[in-house]
Design a protein around this motif. Structure first.
Motif, PDB file in Angstrom:
ATOM      1  N   LEU A  14       0.792  -1.233   0.000  1.00 35.36           N
ATOM      2  CA  LEU A  14       0.000   0.000   0.000  1.00 35.36           C
ATOM      3  C   LEU A  14       0.823   1.282   0.000  1.00 35.36           C
ATOM      4  O   LEU A  14       0.413   2.271  -0.636  1.00 35.36           O
ATOM      5  N   GLY A  15       1.947   1.322   0.658  1.00 37.95           N
ATOM      6  CA  GLY A  15       2.765   2.535   0.646  1.00 37.95           C
ATOM      7  C   GLY A  15       3.156   2.921  -0.771  1.00 37.95           C
ATOM      8  O   GLY A  15       2.972   4.069  -1.196  1.00 37.95           O
ATOM      9  N   GLU A  16       3.670   1.959  -1.531  1.00 42.25           N
ATOM     10  CA  GLU A  16       4.059   2.224  -2.920  1.00 42.25           C
ATOM     11  C   GLU A  16       2.848   2.508  -3.803  1.00 42.25           C
ATOM     12  O   GLU A  16       2.900   3.381  -4.672  1.00 42.25           O
ATOM     13  N   VAL A  17       1.762   1.779  -3.581  1.00 44.47           N
ATOM     14  CA  VAL A  17       0.548   1.974  -4.374  1.00 44.47           C
ATOM     15  C   VAL A  17      -0.008   3.384  -4.152  1.00 44.47           C
ATOM     16  O   VAL A  17      -0.349   4.088  -5.109  1.00 44.47           O
ATOM     17  N   LEU A  18      -0.097   3.811  -2.909  1.00 46.20           N
ATOM     18  CA  LEU A  18      -0.613   5.143  -2.619  1.00 46.20           C
ATOM     19  C   LEU A  18       0.302   6.231  -3.188  1.00 46.20           C
ATOM     20  O   LEU A  18      -0.183   7.275  -3.661  1.00 46.20           O
ATOM     21  N   ALA A  19       1.608   6.000  -3.178  1.00 44.03           N
ATOM     22  CA  ALA A  19       2.537   6.976  -3.750  1.00 44.03           C
ATOM     23  C   ALA A  19       2.350   7.078  -5.264  1.00 44.03           C
ATOM     24  O   ALA A  19       2.350   8.181  -5.821  1.00 44.03           O
ATOM     25  N   LEU A  20       2.166   5.950  -5.939  1.00 43.08           N
ATOM     26  CA  LEU A  20       1.928   5.970  -7.386  1.00 43.08           C
ATOM     27  C   LEU A  20       0.584   6.632  -7.697  1.00 43.08           C
ATOM     28  O   LEU A  20       0.478   7.431  -8.625  1.00 43.08           O
ATOM     29  N   GLN A  21      -0.430   6.328  -6.903  1.00 39.47           N
ATOM     30  CA  GLN A  21      -1.724   6.979  -7.080  1.00 39.47           C
ATOM     31  C   GLN A  21      -1.574   8.502  -6.971  1.00 39.47           C
ATOM     32  O   GLN A  21      -2.122   9.251  -7.780  1.00 39.47           O
ATOM     33  N   ALA A  22      -0.811   8.973  -5.995  1.00 40.52           N
ATOM     34  CA  ALA A  22      -0.633  10.408  -5.774  1.00 40.52           C
ATOM     35  C   ALA A  22       0.071  11.080  -6.954  1.00 40.52           C
ATOM     36  O   ALA A  22      -0.213  12.243  -7.259  1.00 40.52           O
ATOM     37  N   ARG A  23       0.953  10.346  -7.633  1.00 39.71           N
ATOM     38  CA  ARG A  23       1.640  10.919  -8.792  1.00 39.71           C
ATOM     39  C   ARG A  23       0.753  10.932 -10.031  1.00 39.71           C
ATOM     40  O   ARG A  23       0.965  11.740 -10.936  1.00 39.71           O
ATOM     41  N   GLY A  24      -0.241  10.033 -10.086  1.00 39.19           N
ATOM     42  CA  GLY A  24      -1.008   9.873 -11.311  1.00 39.19           C
ATOM     43  C   GLY A  24      -2.383  10.504 -11.340  1.00 39.19           C
ATOM     44  O   GLY A  24      -2.967  10.652 -12.419  1.00 39.19           O
ATOM     45  N   TYR A  25      -2.926  10.857 -10.186  1.00 38.94           N
ATOM     46  CA  TYR A  25      -4.302  11.353 -10.125  1.00 38.94           C
ATOM     47  C   TYR A  25      -4.389  12.616  -9.278  1.00 38.94           C
ATOM     48  O   TYR A  25      -3.645  12.766  -8.311  1.00 38.94           O
ATOM     49  N   PRO A  26      -5.336  13.492  -9.596  1.00 40.85           N
ATOM     50  CA  PRO A  26      -5.541  14.665  -8.741  1.00 40.85           C
ATOM     51  C   PRO A  26      -6.067  14.236  -7.362  1.00 40.85           C
ATOM     52  O   PRO A  26      -6.691  13.178  -7.234  1.00 40.85           O
ATOM     53  N   ALA A  27      -5.838  15.064  -6.368  1.00 38.18           N
ATOM     54  CA  ALA A  27      -6.195  14.736  -4.987  1.00 38.18           C
ATOM     55  C   ALA A  27      -7.669  14.362  -4.830  1.00 38.18           C
ATOM     56  O   ALA A  27      -8.009  13.495  -4.015  1.00 38.18           O
ATOM     57  N   ALA A  28      -8.545  14.968  -5.595  1.00 38.99           N
ATOM     58  CA  ALA A  28      -9.982  14.682  -5.486  1.00 38.99           C
ATOM     59  C   ALA A  28     -10.322  13.241  -5.872  1.00 38.99           C
ATOM     60  O   ALA A  28     -11.400  12.749  -5.528  1.00 38.99           O
ATOM     61  N   LEU A  29      -9.404  12.551  -6.551  1.00 28.99           N
ATOM     62  CA  LEU A  29      -9.647  11.167  -6.966  1.00 28.99           C
ATOM     63  C   LEU A  29      -8.838  10.158  -6.159  1.00 28.99           C
ATOM     64  O   LEU A  29      -8.837   8.971  -6.473  1.00 28.99           O
ATOM     65  N   HIS A  30      -8.181  10.603  -5.114  1.00 30.78           N
ATOM     66  CA  HIS A  30      -7.376   9.685  -4.306  1.00 30.78           C
ATOM     67  C   HIS A  30      -8.261   8.838  -3.394  1.00 30.78           C
ATOM     68  O   HIS A  30      -9.202   9.331  -2.796  1.00 30.78           O
ATOM     69  N   ASP A  31      -7.901   7.570  -3.311  1.00 26.74           N
ATOM     70  CA  ASP A  31      -8.523   6.649  -2.368  1.00 26.74           C
ATOM     71  C   ASP A  31      -7.564   6.444  -1.201  1.00 26.74           C
ATOM     72  O   ASP A  31      -6.345   6.424  -1.379  1.00 26.74           O
ATOM     73  N   SER A  32      -8.111   6.257  -0.026  1.00 19.50           N
ATOM     74  CA  SER A  32      -7.307   6.026   1.172  1.00 19.50           C
ATOM     75  C   SER A  32      -6.853   4.565   1.233  1.00 19.50           C
ATOM     76  O   SER A  32      -7.355   3.699   0.506  1.00 19.50           O
ATOM     77  N   ALA A  33      -5.939   4.309   2.142  1.00 22.14           N
ATOM     78  CA  ALA A  33      -5.507   2.928   2.380  1.00 22.14           C
ATOM     79  C   ALA A  33      -6.703   2.069   2.776  1.00 22.14           C
ATOM     80  O   ALA A  33      -6.823   0.921   2.330  1.00 22.14           O
ATOM     81  N   ASP A  34      -7.613   2.606   3.587  1.00 21.25           N
ATOM     82  CA  ASP A  34      -8.797   1.828   3.992  1.00 21.25           C
ATOM     83  C   ASP A  34      -9.669   1.461   2.795  1.00 21.25           C
ATOM     84  O   ASP A  34     -10.203   0.352   2.732  1.00 21.25           O
ATOM     85  N   ASP A  90      -9.272   1.245 -10.701  1.00 16.30           N
ATOM     86  CA  ASP A  90      -8.058   2.044 -10.862  1.00 16.30           C
ATOM     87  C   ASP A  90      -6.976   1.199 -11.511  1.00 16.30           C
ATOM     88  O   ASP A  90      -6.777   0.032 -11.153  1.00 16.30           O
ATOM     89  N   LEU A  91      -6.281   1.804 -12.451  1.00 19.28           N
ATOM     90  CA  LEU A  91      -5.128   1.181 -13.108  1.00 19.28           C
ATOM     91  C   LEU A  91      -4.080   2.267 -13.242  1.00 19.28           C
ATOM     92  O   LEU A  91      -4.368   3.342 -13.777  1.00 19.28           O
ATOM     93  N   SER A  92      -2.890   2.019 -12.733  1.00 20.00           N
ATOM     94  CA  SER A  92      -1.849   3.033 -12.804  1.00 20.00           C
ATOM     95  C   SER A  92      -0.507   2.376 -13.100  1.00 20.00           C
ATOM     96  O   SER A  92      -0.198   1.309 -12.571  1.00 20.00           O
ATOM     97  N   VAL A  93       0.269   3.035 -13.957  1.00 15.88           N
ATOM     98  CA  VAL A  93       1.591   2.546 -14.373  1.00 15.88           C
ATOM     99  C   VAL A  93       2.590   3.681 -14.155  1.00 15.88           C
ATOM    100  O   VAL A  93       2.304   4.831 -14.505  1.00 15.88           O
TER     101      VAL A  93
END
Length: 171
Positions: A14-34, A90-93
């Motif tokens: 999850l740490g790496e996944v959340l970091a990649l999410q933060a680089r790829g999507y605007p904050a309004a589309l971020h999902d939490s670890a939960d 969600d799909l992020s590369v």
């Protein structure tokens, strides 16, 4: 990509996944670890990561869900959710791995796992101008979208588009 490993996502990712999410999507589309943990609990085989060595290259978040009723951004899903379609959340590369077919590999692995669960159709919300990508993968715009569904899709941003794939085996 040599030495690439696709496997189910674990809480340790999850740490790496959340970091990649933060680089790829605007904050309004971020999902939490939960939110991610709830999707992993609902469908462990439908949430995947791709690693090259120790480095996360991509992830896929998906789960069974009720058709025509996408969950809101950052929602924690119940473990007893309806299961009549494969919802690709969600799909992020990572930027350095884009264009190498990694997204396609994750989608095929996710599709195969969804078929094993008896899911034959899929839905998603394309965000941030991603509809052309999803069209190339086999999803399309439905002819009609109910007003309540359109309102839910709007929660994903002004450029969000609801898409379906009626036969995932053909992907």
């Amino acid at each position: 990509m040599t030495d690439l490993v696709l496997r189910p996502m674990t809480p340790q990712d999850l740490g790496e996944v959340l970091a990649l999410q933060a680089r790829g999507y605007p904050a309004a589309l971020h999902d939490s670890a939960d939110a991610f943990l709830s999707r992993m609990a609902l469908a462990p085989t439908l949430n995947l990561v791709a690693h090259q060595g120790e480095d996360l290259q991509a992830y896929l978040i998906s789960h069974p869900w009720a058709a025509g009723s996408p969950p809101p951004v950052d929602s924690v899903l119940p473990t007893a959710a309806p299961q009549d379609c494969w919802y690709v959340h969600d799909l992020s590369v990572v930027e350095a791995a884009r264009g190498l077919g990694l997204a396609r590999r994750l989608l095929i692995a996710g599709r195969d796992a969804a078929l094993t669960l008896g899911l034959t159709r899929s839905e998603l919300i394309a965000v941030e101008g991603a509809a052309p990508f999803w069209r190339r993968q086999g999803w399309s715009l439905p002819a009609v979208i109910a007003p309540d569904l359109a309102a839910k899709v709007g929660g994903y941003g002004p450029s969000a588009v609801f898409m379906t794939c009626e036969d995932i085996a053909a992907l």
